[in-house]
Design a protein around this motif. Structure first.
Motif, PDB file in Angstrom:
ATOM      1  N   LEU A 488     -28.596  11.499 -32.440  1.00 21.05           N
ATOM      2  CA  LEU A 488     -27.923  10.198 -32.512  1.00 21.05           C
ATOM      3  C   LEU A 488     -26.448  10.298 -32.153  1.00 21.05           C
ATOM      4  N   ALA A 489     -25.756  11.298 -32.703  1.00 21.02           N
ATOM      5  CA  ALA A 489     -24.309  11.403 -32.456  1.00 21.02           C
ATOM      6  C   ALA A 489     -23.814  12.768 -32.937  1.00 21.02           C
ATOM      7  N   ARG A 490     -22.585  13.105 -32.535  1.00 20.83           N
ATOM      8  CA  ARG A 490     -21.911  14.312 -33.007  1.00 20.83           C
ATOM      9  C   ARG A 490     -20.602  13.925 -33.689  1.00 20.83           C
ATOM     10  N   PHE A 491     -20.122  14.819 -34.514  1.00 21.29           N
ATOM     11  CA  PHE A 491     -18.847  14.575 -35.181  1.00 21.29           C
ATOM     12  C   PHE A 491     -17.713  14.693 -34.172  1.00 21.29           C
ATOM     13  N   ALA A 492     -16.714  13.831 -34.322  1.00 16.20           N
ATOM     14  CA  ALA A 492     -15.531  13.871 -33.471  1.00 16.20           C
ATOM     15  C   ALA A 492     -14.545  14.917 -33.993  1.00 16.20           C
ATOM     16  N   ALA A 493     -13.495  15.152 -33.228  1.00 16.07           N
ATOM     17  CA  ALA A 493     -12.501  16.163 -33.602  1.00 16.07           C
ATOM     18  C   ALA A 493     -11.802  15.832 -34.907  1.00 16.07           C
ATOM     19  N   ASN A 494     -11.739  14.559 -35.268  1.00 19.22           N
ATOM     20  CA  ASN A 494     -11.074  14.158 -36.518  1.00 19.22           C
ATOM     21  C   ASN A 494     -11.992  14.256 -37.731  1.00 19.22           C
ATOM     22  N   GLY A 495     -13.233  14.751 -37.509  1.00 19.01           N
ATOM     23  CA  GLY A 495     -14.154  14.941 -38.625  1.00 19.01           C
ATOM     24  C   GLY A 495     -14.998  13.744 -38.977  1.00 19.01           C
ATOM     25  N   THR A 496     -14.967  12.704 -38.144  1.00 16.26           N
ATOM     26  CA  THR A 496     -15.728  11.473 -38.424  1.00 16.26           C
ATOM     27  C   THR A 496     -16.882  11.327 -37.442  1.00 16.26           C
ATOM     28  N   LEU A 497     -18.006  10.887 -37.946  1.00 16.05           N
ATOM     29  CA  LEU A 497     -19.152  10.557 -37.092  1.00 16.05           C
ATOM     30  C   LEU A 497     -19.480   9.085 -37.280  1.00 16.05           C
ATOM     31  N   MET A 498     -19.660   8.376 -36.163  1.00 17.35           N
ATOM     32  CA  MET A 498     -20.025   6.956 -36.215  1.00 17.35           C
ATOM     33  C   MET A 498     -21.157   6.709 -35.226  1.00 17.35           C
ATOM     34  N   TYR A 499     -22.213   6.071 -35.742  1.00 20.67           N
ATOM     35  CA  TYR A 499     -23.366   5.735 -34.899  1.00 20.67           C
ATOM     36  C   TYR A 499     -23.717   4.274 -35.113  1.00 20.67           C
ATOM     37  N   THR A 500     -23.896   3.549 -34.013  1.00 13.20           N
ATOM     38  CA  THR A 500     -24.308   2.143 -34.073  1.00 13.20           C
ATOM     39  C   THR A 500     -25.541   1.966 -33.198  1.00 13.20           C
ATOM     40  N   ALA A 501     -26.608   1.460 -33.775  1.00 10.76           N
ATOM     41  CA  ALA A 501     -27.854   1.281 -33.031  1.00 10.76           C
ATOM     42  C   ALA A 501     -27.778   0.058 -32.129  1.00 10.76           C
ATOM     43  N   VAL A 502     -28.175   0.210 -30.885  1.00 14.23           N
ATOM     44  CA  VAL A 502     -28.244  -0.942 -29.980  1.00 14.23           C
ATOM     45  C   VAL A 502     -29.358  -1.871 -30.447  1.00 14.23           C
ATOM     46  N   THR A 503     -30.532  -1.279 -30.719  1.00 14.48           N
ATOM     47  CA  THR A 503     -31.652  -2.014 -31.296  1.00 14.48           C
ATOM     48  C   THR A 503     -32.145  -1.235 -32.504  1.00 14.48           C
ATOM     49  N   PRO A 504     -32.049  -1.797 -33.687  1.00 16.61           N
ATOM     50  CA  PRO A 504     -32.471  -1.060 -34.882  1.00 16.61           C
ATOM     51  C   PRO A 504     -33.931  -0.626 -34.797  1.00 16.61           C
ATOM     52  N   VAL A 505     -34.174   0.660 -35.108  1.00 19.06           N
ATOM     53  CA  VAL A 505     -35.535   1.180 -35.133  1.00 19.06           C
ATOM     54  C   VAL A 505     -35.791   1.770 -36.515  1.00 19.06           C
ATOM     55  N   SER A 506     -37.057   1.877 -36.861  1.00 20.61           N
ATOM     56  CA  SER A 506     -37.429   2.382 -38.185  1.00 20.61           C
ATOM     57  C   SER A 506     -37.285   3.907 -38.221  1.00 20.61           C
ATOM     58  N   ILE A 507     -36.488   4.394 -39.176  1.00 20.04           N
ATOM     59  CA  ILE A 507     -36.203   5.827 -39.287  1.00 20.04           C
ATOM     60  C   ILE A 507     -36.665   6.342 -40.643  1.00 20.04           C
ATOM     61  N   GLU A 508     -37.375   7.476 -40.616  1.00 22.86           N
ATOM     62  CA  GLU A 508     -37.860   8.082 -41.851  1.00 22.86           C
ATOM     63  C   GLU A 508     -36.887   9.099 -42.426  1.00 22.86           C
ATOM     64  N   LYS A 509     -36.167   9.807 -41.534  1.00 23.52           N
ATOM     65  CA  LYS A 509     -35.345  10.916 -42.011  1.00 23.52           C
ATOM     66  C   LYS A 509     -34.132  11.130 -41.096  1.00 23.52           C
ATOM     67  N   LEU A 510     -32.988  11.401 -41.715  1.00 23.25           N
ATOM     68  CA  LEU A 510     -31.783  11.802 -40.998  1.00 23.25           C
ATOM     69  C   LEU A 510     -31.562  13.299 -41.205  1.00 23.25           C
ATOM     70  N   VAL A 511     -31.067  13.947 -40.170  1.00 22.78           N
ATOM     71  CA  VAL A 511     -30.857  15.390 -40.219  1.00 22.78           C
ATOM     72  C   VAL A 511     -29.444  15.703 -39.716  1.00 22.78           C
ATOM     73  N   ILE A 512     -28.661  16.390 -40.540  1.00 23.62           N
ATOM     74  CA  ILE A 512     -27.339  16.871 -40.124  1.00 23.62           C
ATOM     75  C   ILE A 512     -27.468  18.381 -39.943  1.00 23.62           C
ATOM     76  N   ARG A 513     -27.273  18.849 -38.716  1.00 19.88           N
ATOM     77  CA  ARG A 513     -27.504  20.273 -38.436  1.00 19.88           C
ATOM     78  C   ARG A 513     -26.237  20.915 -37.845  1.00 19.88           C
ATOM     79  N   VAL A 514     -25.903  22.089 -38.391  1.00 17.65           N
ATOM     80  CA  VAL A 514     -24.746  22.859 -37.927  1.00 17.65           C
ATOM     81  C   VAL A 514     -25.206  23.807 -36.818  1.00 17.65           C
ATOM     82  N   GLN A 515     -24.588  23.722 -35.663  1.00 16.20           N
ATOM     83  CA  GLN A 515     -25.016  24.516 -34.517  1.00 16.20           C
ATOM     84  C   GLN A 515     -24.047  25.651 -34.175  1.00 16.20           C
ATOM     85  N   ARG A 516     -23.045  25.840 -35.016  1.00 18.91           N
ATOM     86  CA  ARG A 516     -22.139  26.986 -34.877  1.00 18.91           C
ATOM     87  C   ARG A 516     -21.548  27.295 -36.244  1.00 18.91           C
ATOM     88  N   SER A 517     -21.563  28.560 -36.616  1.00 19.94           N
ATOM     89  CA  SER A 517     -21.073  28.940 -37.943  1.00 19.94           C
ATOM     90  C   SER A 517     -19.606  28.565 -38.113  1.00 19.94           C
TER      91      SER A 517
END
Length: 533
Positions: A488-517
């Motif tokens: 859906l989105a990545r965090f910006a350099a200021n530490g904030t993530l913002m996501y806005t759906a163009v068309t709302p869809v039904s979501i069961e689960k959100l996942v925040i994953r770290v891809q670099r230690s």
């Protein structure tokens, strides 16, 4: 007349000097190959000493200023090159006649010892009628992991410009022998005393930064002490850890230190936020750092010299300060929680009271998987395992209800004290996560699928602006009836993530994953999920 060939030998010797002269006669290696290397090293060192001594004797003096003119000329009259050497840095050593005297004036036990994986250096000086040395050593010995004892050695350097015969040195050594005799016998502990000839006259230095004479003397001698101890320890082990004589150690600290050393691309790992305490370095990097300290020992305190060294090594003049700081941080890695706490009240600088503390010290943790469920304003925890043994505490930041949909929160990242993900999601507090690593994940699984319109996640805080996620961390989602995760989105350099759906869809689960230690903690200040009710 010195021949051109001998001049070339002297030039090479002077160059090798910066690598060899600062490495004093050390321990016998524990393998036959290392033993042969030590013999070769010793022969080279002795040759350099002889060549340096001959060169020094041919250098100009106040009594014979014309000597330079003749000795600097080759047989054809051309001027010869003289590379800088230890005498240029330490001109007072000319008076010592034999540079061999730079070996410790006292070494106990005075025997060859096998190399170790980790050498810890503890310098100590007289500070009035107070001493923290014995409790500090007891801490270091008692809190080391038993399985690591054969991998480590603690070197106590008793520093006194009067030399090994001073009352302070002799009294301290007697106390240590009485209290730690078994550890001396096993080779776990060793005491050294620098020779008086190591110290130049530092009683009348030109002040810098408006420091008073007594502070100038204190910090300058401290630099010389650090340099000598680092140089001595460099050939005794693979790793060197700089400590102080008035500290407390975290439980099982040796295991954590050795684990951190497995990281890549580091020059120094800082295991405390205070001064020069807890600086871990590879022994092979010590000579260049020691030379830097010796070149500038009278100008700045040791922690400032370390800052200059790292900046010069990893930054270009064109870099912006923030870019430079990030580049240095890749190699000068600060870890939390701190492994060592400063406990001394009376500083080694007479009249100074030392109240600084490492605020991250005192958390012993085993990051486990955590799981809890949030239901309509009430938090019900399920299958929660205790993951922390906490000493000390922080004030919880109270929040109002978040309005987020009911969800099960699961994470592979440990949290600090009560600053948990479930409390943050409920709106009761912020979440403070301990050093997220590659592939660490946070799952937010809704009790019922939700048609999400907007997601806002803010990390960091006013007091901890660096404790943020960046573009290494991604937000993904699993749609109803699917197993595939969609970014859906990545965090910006200021530490904030913002996501806005163009068309709302039904979501069961959100996942925040770290891809670099990450090498810092992360504060999640807010997760706000807006959806169609």
């Amino acid at each position: 007349m010195i021949t051109p060939k001998r001049r070339r030998i002297l030039a090479i010797a002077a160059f090798l000097l910066l690598l060899y002269i600062l490495r004093l006669k050390m321990a016998e290696p524990y393998t036959e190959i290392a033993r042969l290397e030590d013999i070769v090293y010793e022969l080279k060192r002795r040759n350099v000493l002889k060549l340096l001594h001959d060169q020094t004797m041919n250098s100009p003096t106040e009594s014979n200023p014309n000597q330079q003119e003749s000795s600097d000329l080759s047989s054809n009259g051309a001027t010869q090159l003289h590379l800088p050497n230890i005498i240029d840095i330490y001109p007072h050593l000319v008076e010592t006649k034999e540079l061999e005297s730079l070996n410790p004036a006292l070494r106990y036990p005075d025997k060859r010892m096998p190399r170790k994986e980790l050498i810890m250096g503890v310098p100590t000086i007289q500070r009035g009628n107070v001493s923290y040395l014995v409790p500090t050593l007891e801490q270091l010995l008692q809190k080391a992991r038993i399985e690591d004892l054969d991998k480590i050695r603690i070197i106590v350097m008793i520093s006194d410009v009067k030399g090994a015969s001073s009352k302070f040195v002799q009294d301290t050594l007697t106390t240590l022998k009485d209290r730690f005799n078994d550890h001396f016998e096993s080779g776990l502990l060793q005491v050294i005393v620098p020779p008086a000839s190591w110290y130049p006259d530092i009683t009348s230095l030109t002040p810098t930064f408006n420091d008073k004479p007594e502070r100038m003397y204190w910090r300058t001698k401290q630099n010389l002490d650090y340099a000598y101890l680092m140089i001595y320890a460099a050939r005794m082990g693979k790793l060197y850890l700089q400590l102080e004589d008035d500290i407390e150690a975290a439980a099982d600290y040796t295991g954590t230190v050795l684990k951190y050393a497995e990281r890549s691309e580091w020059f120094i790992i800082e295991l405390s936020t205070l001064g020069y305490i807890g600086k871990l370095m590879r022994s092979k990097d010590i000579p260049s750092l020691a030379v830097h300290v010796l070149l500038n020992y009278q100008y700045k305190p040791i922690d400032w010299l370390l800052h200059d060294y790292c900046t010069n090594r990893y930054c270009s003049p064109e870099m912006a300060s923030k870019v430079c700081a990030k580049e240095v941080a890749k190699h000068r890695q600060q870890v939390k929680p701190g492994m060592f706490q400063h406990v001394g009240y009376y500083s080694s600088l007479e009249g100074k009271i030392q109240k600084l503390k490492d605020k991250s010290f005192g958390v012993n943790f085993e990051p486990l998987k955590r799981e809890s469920i949030w239901h309509g304003g009430k938090l019900r925890k399920e299958e929660i395992e205790k993951t922390f043994k906490v000493r000390g505490g922080r004030t919880m930041v109270e929040r109002g209800p978040s309005g987020n949909p009911d969800a099960k929160i699961t994470s592979t990242i440990g949290a600090y004290q009560r600053f948990t993900l479930e409390g943050m999601y409920a709106g009761n507090t912020l979440a403070w996560l301990i050093e997220p690593q590659l592939e660490d994940t946070i799952w937010i699984e809704f009790t019922l699928p939700k048609r999400i319109t907007k997601i806002t996640i803010r990390t960091g805080s006013k007091d901890h602006t660096e404790d943020t996620f960046g573009d290494e961390t991604v937000l993904m989602a699993t749609k109803s009836g699917e197993e595939k995760e969609h970014e859906l989105a990545r965090f910006a350099a200021n530490g904030t993530l913002m996501y806005t759906a163009v068309t709302p869809v039904s979501i069961e689960k959100l996942v925040i994953r770290v891809q670099r230690s990450l090498r810092h903690w992360v504060i999640i200040d807010e997760v706000k999920i807006e959806y169609v009710h």
